[in-house]
Design a protein around this motif. Structure first.
Motif, short mmCIF file in Angstrom:
data_model
loop_
_atom_site.label_atom_id
_atom_site.label_comp_id
_atom_site.label_asym_id
_atom_site.label_seq_id
_atom_site.Cartn_x
_atom_site.Cartn_y
_atom_site.Cartn_z
N ILE A 74 -40.73 -129.01 -6.43
CA ILE A 74 -40.55 -129.59 -7.81
C ILE A 74 -39.94 -131.17 -7.04
O ILE A 74 -38.96 -131.69 -6.49
N ALA A 88 -42.47 -134.11 -11.38
CA ALA A 88 -43.81 -133.94 -10.67
C ALA A 88 -44.02 -131.76 -9.97
O ALA A 88 -42.88 -131.79 -9.60
N ALA A 89 -44.18 -131.46 -10.98
CA ALA A 89 -44.13 -129.63 -10.55
C ALA A 89 -45.65 -129.24 -10.06
O ALA A 89 -47.14 -129.72 -10.45
N LYS A 90 -45.91 -128.33 -9.83
CA LYS A 90 -47.10 -127.31 -9.95
C LYS A 90 -46.67 -125.94 -11.05
O LYS A 90 -47.51 -125.35 -11.50
N THR A 91 -46.02 -125.81 -11.57
CA THR A 91 -45.32 -124.80 -12.67
C THR A 91 -45.13 -125.70 -13.88
O THR A 91 -45.49 -127.38 -13.25
N GLN A 92 -44.68 -125.05 -14.53
CA GLN A 92 -44.76 -126.11 -16.14
C GLN A 92 -43.79 -126.46 -15.25
O GLN A 92 -41.96 -126.19 -15.14
N LEU A 93 -43.13 -127.51 -16.03
CA LEU A 93 -41.96 -127.84 -16.36
C LEU A 93 -41.18 -127.95 -17.20
O LEU A 93 -41.19 -127.45 -18.47
N GLN A 113 -51.90 -125.06 -23.43
CA GLN A 113 -51.71 -125.80 -21.67
C GLN A 113 -50.20 -125.93 -21.55
O GLN A 113 -49.65 -125.99 -22.86
N THR A 116 -46.94 -130.29 -16.37
CA THR A 116 -46.53 -130.27 -14.90
C THR A 116 -46.26 -131.67 -14.27
O THR A 116 -45.86 -131.51 -13.04
N LYS A 117 -46.00 -132.46 -14.91
CA LYS A 117 -46.11 -133.62 -14.76
C LYS A 117 -46.05 -134.92 -15.48
O LYS A 117 -46.15 -134.81 -17.23
N ASN A 130 -51.59 -128.90 -16.66
CA ASN A 130 -51.90 -127.64 -15.41
C ASN A 130 -53.05 -127.95 -15.69
O ASN A 130 -53.94 -127.53 -14.38
#
Length: 149
Positions: A74, A88-93, A113, A116-117, A130
């Motif tokens: 994150i 920004a993250a690879k998973t849900q914010l 959906q 993620t950013k 995502n």
């Protein structure tokens, strides 16, 4: 022997030149204690269970910004007034970091959906879902368009 020396020298020069951040006088790695209080408050409010991996204070053209890297891939950016400008993250914010109008739009129009950013631009806000779809919104959170760039 000269060939080996030349090859090793080229490898060394390449490695040193690729390590830009370590020698960048415009970037300062901060300790946990040096992170501004407003940023710490934001992190403890929205990312309480996630620890900070790295914090960087960057000065570019006289403008200060902060980059915070958390566990779990994150990344957050803050401006000189400690306002978040990019997450920004690879998973849900977390839903709490997304403006309510934008969150409502995504829940209604992209129910399967998640975001993620989120990024605050000069004249609009942008999110990424995502599935890679990027959406743009006004500063008030009204939908503008699907970003096709």
């Amino acid at each position: 022997m000269k060939a080996i020396t030349i090859i090793l020298s080229l490898i060394f020069i390449t490695l040193v030149s690729c390590d830009k951040d370590a020698n960048d006088p415009n970037e300062v790695v901060l300790t946990r204690a040096e992170i501004p209080a407003d940023i710490k408050t934001y992190l403890s409010t929205h990312f309480a269970s996630i620890s900070v991996n790295k914090a960087v204070k960057e000065t570019e053209n006289g403008v200060v910004s902060y980059e915070i890297y958390l566990n779990g891939n994150i990344e957050l950016e803050f401006d000189s007034n400690f306002n978040v400008t990019d997450i920004a993250a690879k998973t849900q914010l977390p839903n709490a970091v997304i403006p309510p109008a934008i969150l409502s739009y995504v829940e209604k129009n992209y129910p399967s959906q998640f975001i993620t950013k989120w990024e605050l631009e000069l004249a609009h806000q942008q999110i990424e879902l995502n599935n890679g779809v990027e959406l743009e919104f006004t500063m008030n959170g009204d939908f503008l368009r699907v970003d096709t760039d």
